[in-house]
Scaffold this motif. Sequence first.
Motif, PDB file in Angstrom:
ATOM      1  N   THR A 152     -14.156   5.747 -56.043  1.00 51.67           N
ATOM      2  CA  THR A 152     -13.514   4.670 -56.795  1.00 51.67           C
ATOM      3  C   THR A 152     -14.293   3.364 -56.676  1.00 51.67           C
ATOM      4  O   THR A 152     -14.047   2.430 -57.425  1.00 51.67           O
ATOM      5  CB  THR A 152     -12.075   4.462 -56.292  1.00 51.67           C
ATOM      6  OG1 THR A 152     -12.118   4.297 -54.857  1.00 51.67           O
ATOM      7  CG2 THR A 152     -11.204   5.663 -56.623  1.00 51.67           C
ATOM      8  N   GLY A 153     -15.227   3.303 -55.740  1.00 53.00           N
ATOM      9  CA  GLY A 153     -16.031   2.089 -55.584  1.00 53.00           C
ATOM     10  C   GLY A 153     -17.476   2.436 -55.303  1.00 53.00           C
ATOM     11  O   GLY A 153     -18.106   1.840 -54.430  1.00 53.00           O
ATOM     12  N   GLY A 154     -17.999   3.404 -56.058  1.00 52.13           N
ATOM     13  CA  GLY A 154     -19.385   3.845 -55.855  1.00 52.13           C
ATOM     14  C   GLY A 154     -20.343   2.671 -56.045  1.00 52.13           C
ATOM     15  O   GLY A 154     -20.161   1.858 -56.946  1.00 52.13           O
ATOM     16  N   ARG A 155     -21.357   2.615 -55.206  1.00 53.87           N
ATOM     17  CA  ARG A 155     -22.291   1.484 -55.242  1.00 53.87           C
ATOM     18  C   ARG A 155     -23.698   1.931 -55.585  1.00 53.87           C
ATOM     19  O   ARG A 155     -24.160   2.970 -55.122  1.00 53.87           O
ATOM     20  CB  ARG A 155     -22.332   0.804 -53.870  1.00 53.87           C
ATOM     21  CG  ARG A 155     -21.020   0.162 -53.469  1.00 53.87           C
ATOM     22  CD  ARG A 155     -21.144  -0.652 -52.193  1.00 53.87           C
ATOM     23  NE  ARG A 155     -21.183   0.184 -50.983  1.00 53.87           N
ATOM     24  CZ  ARG A 155     -22.205   0.264 -50.165  1.00 53.87           C
ATOM     25  NH1 ARG A 155     -23.314  -0.410 -50.402  1.00 53.87           N
ATOM     26  NH2 ARG A 155     -22.139   1.028 -49.096  1.00 53.87           N
ATOM     27  N   GLY A 156     -24.382   1.122 -56.381  1.00 48.10           N
ATOM     28  CA  GLY A 156     -25.810   1.292 -56.597  1.00 48.10           C
ATOM     29  C   GLY A 156     -26.545   0.307 -55.721  1.00 48.10           C
ATOM     30  O   GLY A 156     -25.965  -0.285 -54.814  1.00 48.10           O
ATOM     31  N   ARG A 157     -27.824   0.123 -55.980  1.00 43.15           N
ATOM     32  CA  ARG A 157     -28.577  -0.861 -55.209  1.00 43.15           C
ATOM     33  C   ARG A 157     -28.169  -2.265 -55.664  1.00 43.15           C
ATOM     34  O   ARG A 157     -27.653  -2.453 -56.760  1.00 43.15           O
ATOM     35  CB  ARG A 157     -30.070  -0.635 -55.419  1.00 43.15           C
ATOM     36  CG  ARG A 157     -30.528   0.732 -54.858  1.00 43.15           C
ATOM     37  CD  ARG A 157     -32.001   0.951 -55.089  1.00 43.15           C
ATOM     38  NE  ARG A 157     -32.297   0.908 -56.508  1.00 43.15           N
ATOM     39  CZ  ARG A 157     -33.459   0.476 -57.015  1.00 43.15           C
ATOM     40  NH1 ARG A 157     -34.414   0.049 -56.235  1.00 43.15           N
ATOM     41  NH2 ARG A 157     -33.645   0.477 -58.317  1.00 43.15           N
ATOM     42  N   LEU A 158     -28.419  -3.242 -54.828  1.00 48.28           N
ATOM     43  CA  LEU A 158     -28.150  -4.643 -55.147  1.00 48.28           C
ATOM     44  C   LEU A 158     -26.723  -4.843 -55.647  1.00 48.28           C
ATOM     45  O   LEU A 158     -26.482  -5.593 -56.591  1.00 48.28           O
ATOM     46  CB  LEU A 158     -29.154  -5.134 -56.206  1.00 48.28           C
ATOM     47  CG  LEU A 158     -30.629  -4.944 -55.860  1.00 48.28           C
ATOM     48  CD1 LEU A 158     -31.503  -5.226 -57.071  1.00 48.28           C
ATOM     49  CD2 LEU A 158     -31.039  -5.859 -54.703  1.00 48.28           C
ATOM     50  N   ASP A 159     -25.791  -4.119 -55.016  1.00 53.83           N
ATOM     51  CA  ASP A 159     -24.364  -4.255 -55.351  1.00 53.83           C
ATOM     52  C   ASP A 159     -24.007  -3.906 -56.787  1.00 53.83           C
ATOM     53  O   ASP A 159     -22.990  -4.345 -57.309  1.00 53.83           O
ATOM     54  CB  ASP A 159     -23.860  -5.678 -55.033  1.00 53.83           C
ATOM     55  CG  ASP A 159     -23.406  -5.751 -53.583  1.00 53.83           C
ATOM     56  OD1 ASP A 159     -22.881  -4.729 -53.091  1.00 53.83           O
ATOM     57  OD2 ASP A 159     -23.611  -6.804 -52.946  1.00 53.83           O
ATOM     58  N   ARG A 160     -24.841  -3.122 -57.431  1.00 53.73           N
ATOM     59  CA  ARG A 160     -24.486  -2.670 -58.770  1.00 53.73           C
ATOM     60  C   ARG A 160     -23.453  -1.550 -58.667  1.00 53.73           C
ATOM     61  O   ARG A 160     -23.340  -0.889 -57.646  1.00 53.73           O
ATOM     62  CB  ARG A 160     -25.736  -2.186 -59.507  1.00 53.73           C
ATOM     63  CG  ARG A 160     -26.678  -3.350 -59.830  1.00 53.73           C
ATOM     64  CD  ARG A 160     -27.836  -2.907 -60.698  1.00 53.73           C
ATOM     65  NE  ARG A 160     -28.844  -2.249 -59.905  1.00 53.73           N
ATOM     66  CZ  ARG A 160     -30.124  -2.632 -59.824  1.00 53.73           C
ATOM     67  NH1 ARG A 160     -30.544  -3.677 -60.500  1.00 53.73           N
ATOM     68  NH2 ARG A 160     -30.973  -1.973 -59.085  1.00 53.73           N
ATOM     69  N   GLU A 161     -22.717  -1.340 -59.752  1.00 49.05           N
ATOM     70  CA  GLU A 161     -21.689  -0.315 -59.745  1.00 49.05           C
ATOM     71  C   GLU A 161     -22.316   1.061 -60.018  1.00 49.05           C
ATOM     72  O   GLU A 161     -23.233   1.179 -60.830  1.00 49.05           O
ATOM     73  CB  GLU A 161     -20.651  -0.626 -60.834  1.00 49.05           C
ATOM     74  CG  GLU A 161     -19.510   0.361 -60.874  1.00 49.05           C
ATOM     75  CD  GLU A 161     -18.742   0.368 -62.195  1.00 49.05           C
ATOM     76  OE1 GLU A 161     -17.777   1.132 -62.300  1.00 49.05           O
ATOM     77  OE2 GLU A 161     -19.135  -0.389 -63.117  1.00 49.05           O
TER      78      GLU A 161
END
Length: 257
Positions: A45-54
């Motif tokens: 529900t809160g998956g993260r990419g790099r640099l706080d991207r969704e």
Amino acid sequence: AAIEFGLDAPYRIEYHDRLPSTNDRARELAADGEEDVVVVADEQTGGRGRLDREWRSPAGGVWASLLVRPRRPPAEVPIYTLAAAVAVARAAREAGVDARIKWPNDVLVAAEDDGRDDAGRTERKLSGILTEMEGEADRVSWLVVGIGVNANVDADALPPGATSLRAEVGDVDRRVFLQRVLERFAELTGEGADPSDILDAWREYAATLGRRVRVETPTETIEGEAVDVRLPGSLVVRTDDGERVVSAGDCEHLRPS
Ligand code: BT5
């Protein structure tokens, strides 16, 4: 929809139907002193990419975070993310997809019929990797390699420019897929493994080498032809002002003009 895990992997598996982020759970386990664990969720529900991207993580994907404690210096960590990209690309190929790696660790699939989508892209993103770590100057304390693969999900549940195994080749057995990824990762990074073998495998699957690229580093933008990767996972770019070695950044493949 739950994955049956009796996974014969070289790591312990912790399975969840739903989590905010498997990386966050793996970091908790790191704080508890654990290692060699893989946290898997059917949905984030809160998956993260790099640099706080969704990172969009609908049910049906492979959302997994591997917690390891390599007895290596932090400077060598980038090679682990390259190894994860190689492992994913290889598993995707075994599933019948022509997967290629964009530096440093996006796994892409060439768009069919050579057509460009509305955004002008010719390649769609199948997988991304988010590596996080903590360490001293000479030794990693913990390393979490977060692996997201759009497996059995509809492409329209994903952002533009993304694709899934379902869209490319149909649904896969996620247990088998993840097992292959983990086995390959363990093989590439285990005791006695040679990091230059990771680079060789990476080169074999690379989409980036030989391409014109634009790399945004934390401090500048570099444009030129990507000519090689080198330890610990840096990209070598030939620019008008000579060769540059880039250790971190966002890489964009430019169209040949
Ligand atoms: C990544 O970031 O590619 C790293 C993604 C890592 C996800 C895994 S899943 C398990 C673990 N737990 C987590 O919370 N994370 C890890 P980056 O290179 O910054 O790319 C992010 C960008 O990709 C977004 O800004 C979107 O444009 C795009 N994107 C978002 N969700 C996507 C998806 N499911 N498939 C393809 N592209 C996506």
